[in-house]
Design a protein around this motif. Structure first.
Motif, PDB file in Angstrom:
ATOM      1  N   CYS A   1      45.395 -77.198  48.762  1.00 44.85           N
ATOM      2  CA  CYS A   1      46.167 -77.346  50.000  1.00 44.85           C
ATOM      3  C   CYS A   1      47.259 -76.291  50.165  1.00 44.85           C
ATOM      4  CB  CYS A   1      46.785 -78.739  50.068  1.00 44.85           C
ATOM      5  SG  CYS A   1      45.567 -80.073  50.060  1.00 44.85           S
ATOM      6  N   ASP A   2      47.715 -75.720  49.080  1.00 40.15           N
ATOM      7  CA  ASP A   2      48.774 -74.697  49.166  1.00 40.15           C
ATOM      8  C   ASP A   2      48.520 -73.612  48.120  1.00 40.15           C
ATOM      9  OD1 ASP A   2      51.024 -73.383  49.975  1.00 40.15           O
ATOM     10  OD2 ASP A   2      52.452 -74.935  49.350  1.00 40.15           O
ATOM     11  N   PRO A   3      47.367 -72.927  48.199  1.00 39.46           N
ATOM     12  CA  PRO A   3      46.972 -71.996  47.133  1.00 39.46           C
ATOM     13  C   PRO A   3      47.899 -70.791  46.966  1.00 39.46           C
ATOM     14  CG  PRO A   3      45.524 -71.795  49.038  1.00 39.46           C
ATOM     15  CD  PRO A   3      46.364 -72.989  49.273  1.00 39.46           C
ATOM     16  N   LEU A   4      48.536 -70.352  48.044  1.00 38.36           N
ATOM     17  CA  LEU A   4      49.396 -69.174  47.959  1.00 38.36           C
ATOM     18  C   LEU A   4      50.650 -69.433  47.123  1.00 38.36           C
ATOM     19  CD1 LEU A   4      49.154 -67.832  51.636  1.00 38.36           C
ATOM     20  CD2 LEU A   4      47.878 -67.084  49.616  1.00 38.36           C
ATOM     21  N   ARG A   5      51.050 -70.682  47.003  1.00 35.22           N
ATOM     22  CA  ARG A   5      52.259 -71.028  46.231  1.00 35.22           C
ATOM     23  C   ARG A   5      51.908 -71.678  44.896  1.00 35.22           C
ATOM     24  NH1 ARG A   5      55.690 -74.906  49.400  1.00 35.22           N
ATOM     25  NH2 ARG A   5      57.198 -74.416  47.768  1.00 35.22           N
ATOM     26  N   TYR A   6      50.623 -71.655  44.527  1.00 37.18           N
ATOM     27  CA  TYR A   6      50.174 -72.352  43.314  1.00 37.18           C
ATOM     28  C   TYR A   6      50.916 -71.877  42.072  1.00 37.18           C
ATOM     29  CZ  TYR A   6      46.940 -74.108  39.744  1.00 37.18           C
ATOM     30  OH  TYR A   6      46.386 -74.733  38.653  1.00 37.18           O
ATOM     31  N   THR A   7      50.980 -70.565  41.880  1.00 35.04           N
ATOM     32  CA  THR A   7      51.614 -70.030  40.668  1.00 35.04           C
ATOM     33  C   THR A   7      53.126 -70.170  40.686  1.00 35.04           C
ATOM     34  OG1 THR A   7      51.592 -67.817  41.663  1.00 35.04           O
ATOM     35  CG2 THR A   7      49.750 -68.391  40.211  1.00 35.04           C
ATOM     36  N   THR A   8      53.716 -70.275  41.869  1.00 40.80           N
ATOM     37  CA  THR A   8      55.175 -70.433  41.930  1.00 40.80           C
ATOM     38  C   THR A   8      55.599 -71.892  41.803  1.00 40.80           C
ATOM     39  OG1 THR A   8      55.085 -70.518  44.364  1.00 40.80           O
ATOM     40  CG2 THR A   8      55.447 -68.365  43.347  1.00 40.80           C
ATOM     41  N   ILE A   9      54.708 -72.818  42.185  1.00 39.36           N
ATOM     42  CA  ILE A   9      55.025 -74.244  42.063  1.00 39.36           C
ATOM     43  C   ILE A   9      54.764 -74.734  40.647  1.00 39.36           C
ATOM     44  CG2 ILE A   9      54.369 -76.576  42.807  1.00 39.36           C
ATOM     45  CD1 ILE A   9      53.831 -75.443  45.586  1.00 39.36           C
ATOM     46  N   LEU A  10      53.577 -74.445  40.123  1.00 41.26           N
ATOM     47  CA  LEU A  10      53.196 -74.934  38.791  1.00 41.26           C
ATOM     48  C   LEU A  10      53.417 -73.833  37.750  1.00 41.26           C
ATOM     49  CD1 LEU A  10      50.028 -77.012  39.692  1.00 41.26           C
ATOM     50  CD2 LEU A  10      52.170 -77.887  38.770  1.00 41.26           C
ATOM     51  N   THR A  11      54.676 -73.570  37.479  1.00 42.21           N
ATOM     52  CA  THR A  11      55.033 -72.594  36.448  1.00 42.21           C
ATOM     53  C   THR A  11      54.972 -73.266  35.076  1.00 42.21           C
ATOM     54  OG1 THR A  11      57.381 -73.159  36.602  1.00 42.21           O
ATOM     55  CG2 THR A  11      56.571 -71.417  38.066  1.00 42.21           C
ATOM     56  N   SER A  12      55.057 -72.452  34.030  1.00 42.23           N
ATOM     57  CA  SER A  12      55.043 -73.002  32.655  1.00 42.23           C
ATOM     58  C   SER A  12      56.200 -73.963  32.443  1.00 42.23           C
ATOM     59  CB  SER A  12      55.116 -71.856  31.643  1.00 42.23           C
ATOM     60  OG  SER A  12      53.999 -71.016  31.761  1.00 42.23           O
ATOM     61  N   SER A  13      57.355 -73.643  33.035  1.00 42.05           N
ATOM     62  CA  SER A  13      58.519 -74.509  32.909  1.00 42.05           C
ATOM     63  C   SER A  13      58.270 -75.868  33.560  1.00 42.05           C
ATOM     64  CB  SER A  13      59.735 -73.845  33.553  1.00 42.05           C
ATOM     65  OG  SER A  13      60.845 -74.716  33.571  1.00 42.05           O
ATOM     66  N   VAL A  14      57.668 -75.862  34.736  1.00 40.63           N
ATOM     67  CA  VAL A  14      57.381 -77.114  35.448  1.00 40.63           C
ATOM     68  C   VAL A  14      56.364 -77.951  34.666  1.00 40.63           C
ATOM     69  CG1 VAL A  14      56.299 -78.080  37.523  1.00 40.63           C
ATOM     70  CG2 VAL A  14      57.962 -76.216  37.719  1.00 40.63           C
ATOM     71  N   ILE A  15      55.338 -77.293  34.129  1.00 47.73           N
ATOM     72  CA  ILE A  15      54.318 -78.012  33.356  1.00 47.73           C
ATOM     73  C   ILE A  15      54.949 -78.650  32.112  1.00 47.73           C
ATOM     74  CG2 ILE A  15      52.198 -77.742  32.000  1.00 47.73           C
ATOM     75  CD1 ILE A  15      51.469 -75.482  33.990  1.00 47.73           C
ATOM     76  N   GLY A  16      55.838 -77.904  31.451  1.00 49.44           N
ATOM     77  CA  GLY A  16      56.536 -78.454  30.289  1.00 49.44           C
ATOM     78  C   GLY A  16      57.378 -79.662  30.659  1.00 49.44           C
ATOM     79  N   LYS A  17      58.068 -79.584  31.806  1.00 49.20           N
ATOM     80  CA  LYS A  17      58.889 -80.714  32.249  1.00 49.20           C
ATOM     81  C   LYS A  17      58.029 -81.920  32.600  1.00 49.20           C
ATOM     82  CE  LYS A  17      62.665 -77.824  33.984  1.00 49.20           C
ATOM     83  NZ  LYS A  17      63.339 -77.266  35.190  1.00 49.20           N
ATOM     84  N   ILE A  18      56.849 -81.673  33.177  1.00 51.24           N
ATOM     85  CA  ILE A  18      55.932 -82.784  33.482  1.00 51.24           C
ATOM     86  C   ILE A  18      55.479 -83.451  32.183  1.00 51.24           C
ATOM     87  CG2 ILE A  18      53.628 -83.338  34.352  1.00 51.24           C
ATOM     88  CD1 ILE A  18      54.056 -81.212  36.520  1.00 51.24           C
ATOM     89  N   GLY A  19      55.187 -82.638  31.162  1.00 51.60           N
ATOM     90  CA  GLY A  19      54.788 -83.188  29.871  1.00 51.60           C
ATOM     91  C   GLY A  19      55.883 -84.033  29.250  1.00 51.60           C
ATOM     92  N   ILE A  20      57.123 -83.548  29.301  1.00 51.45           N
ATOM     93  CA  ILE A  20      58.256 -84.300  28.748  1.00 51.45           C
ATOM     94  C   ILE A  20      58.481 -85.582  29.543  1.00 51.45           C
ATOM     95  CG2 ILE A  20      60.758 -84.256  28.402  1.00 51.45           C
ATOM     96  CD1 ILE A  20      60.474 -81.224  27.865  1.00 51.45           C
ATOM     97  N   ALA A  21      58.402 -85.486  30.879  1.00 49.43           N
ATOM     98  CA  ALA A  21      58.584 -86.671  31.724  1.00 49.43           C
ATOM     99  C   ALA A  21      57.520 -87.718  31.446  1.00 49.43           C
ATOM    100  CB  ALA A  21      58.548 -86.263  33.201  1.00 49.43           C
ATOM    101  N   THR A  22      56.306 -87.268  31.158  1.00 44.06           N
ATOM    102  CA  THR A  22      55.218 -88.195  30.830  1.00 44.06           C
ATOM    103  C   THR A  22      55.540 -88.992  29.572  1.00 44.06           C
ATOM    104  OG1 THR A  22      53.530 -86.791  31.872  1.00 44.06           O
ATOM    105  CG2 THR A  22      52.780 -88.321  30.168  1.00 44.06           C
TER     106      THR A  22
END
Length: 319
Positions: free
Chosen positions: A131-152
């Motif tokens: 739905c938003d491919p142009l912002r994919y790499t800016t939204i799901l950065t390594s930092s965001v993925i790490g925070k999602i893992g910690i939040a989980t």
């Protein structure tokens, strides 16, 4: 062998009896064969997937990082349950201490809640990618993925730690047989001679507000994904977009279908569905999805196929 209890049992001193699959004890040796086979495939497949994603930098993308989290959760879930099940089936070693039972209960619920959150994160990943491919790499950065893992992990701890408090606060007096192959919250609570309404309400609340909300958000994500996909004019592009979601949809159905079957059958189908069917489904639930998840992603994901072929080709060349 039954164990004697005093009128009131101190939880730390209690031992319980896990019956395996009640009513099907004569089939335990035969049931153990597919369960053992599936457990081995699950561990080997998921560990291999984690190793492959870790060493291949080309797979260090959000989708594969979430997949490695899912693989780790699958290994932990099957390992928390299958070995004790097999010991019961093979050696009739049914006794388990209260502390070990509560520990197993905690890890089972913790991993289940965490895996549900990981599936939600994977749905969000597919939503952003389509739905938003142009912002994919800016939204799901390594930092965001790490925070999602910690939040989980934090969310699972906050939800599951009260289970330990709730079973330790109860008074136990005499009953020590759990009609199951592994320990879970209500199985332990029903052995108490206290009022367990708080346990029941908390269990239902957790199911609705954690797993239930995860399912709602996953459905919302895929509703928006389908809305976007069917606005694409090219059929080839539509099929390609849907194909990227195929693995995740299969995994979602494998994870939630038996879980909800067990949940509703346990509460509303007690008189219509035999108890041994509940337990058999619960046993298969902890080994079948962990076994199939890496197979599905290995078969349907070309990048993983290519990396597996390349890895084994390089191994053969070195040998």
């Amino acid at each position: 062998m039954a164990l004697a209890f005093h009128n009131h049992t101190i939880p730390q001193d209690a031992w319980y009896i896990l019956t395996g699959i009640p009513g099907m004890e004569y089939l335990h040796p035969w049931i153990s064969i597919p369960i053992c086979s599936m457990y081995i495939v699950a561990v080997v497949g998921n560990v291999s997937l984690i190793f492959l994603i870790a060493i291949e930098r080309s797979l260090h993308e959000p989708m594969y990082l979430f997949l490695s989290m899912l693989a780790l959760a699958d290994v932990l879930l099957s390992t928390a349950t299958a070995p004790k099940m097999l010991v019961i089936f093979w050696f009739h070693s049914t006794a388990i201490s209260f502390a070990s039972c509560v520990t197993q209960m905690f890890f089972i619920h913790f991993i289940f809640v965490a895996e549900s959150a990981i599936l939600l994160a994977m749905a969000f990943d597919r939503y952003v990618a389509i739905c938003d491919p142009l912002r994919y790499t800016t939204i799901l950065t390594s930092s965001v993925i790490g925070k999602i893992g910690i939040a989980t992990v934090v969310r699972s701890l906050m939800i599951c730690c009260p289970f330990i408090i709730l079973v330790y606060r109860l008074t136990y007096c005499g009953r020590n047989i759990i009609l199951h192959s592994y320990c879970e919250h209500m199985g332990i609570a029903r052995l108490a001679c206290d009022n367990i309404n708080v346990n029941i309400v908390y269990g239902l609340t957790v199911a609705l507000l954690s797993t239930g909300l995860d399912v709602v958000f996953i459905i919302m994500s895929y509703t928006m994904i389908l809305h976007t996909v069917f606005r694409i004019p090219s059929w080839a592009a539509r099929c390609k977009a849907l194909n990227t979601c195929g693995c995740h949809i299969c995994v979602i159905f494998m994870f939630y279908t038996p879980a909800f079957f067990s949940f509703f059958a346990h509460r509303f189908g007690g008189k219509t569905i035999p108890h041994h069917i509940h337990i058999l489904v619960a046993n298969l639930y902890v080994v079948v999805p962990p076994m199939l998840n890496p197979i599905i992603y290995g078969i349907k994901t070309k990048q993983i196929q290519d990396r597996i072929i390349l890895f084994y080709s390089s191994v053969n060349t070195c040998c």
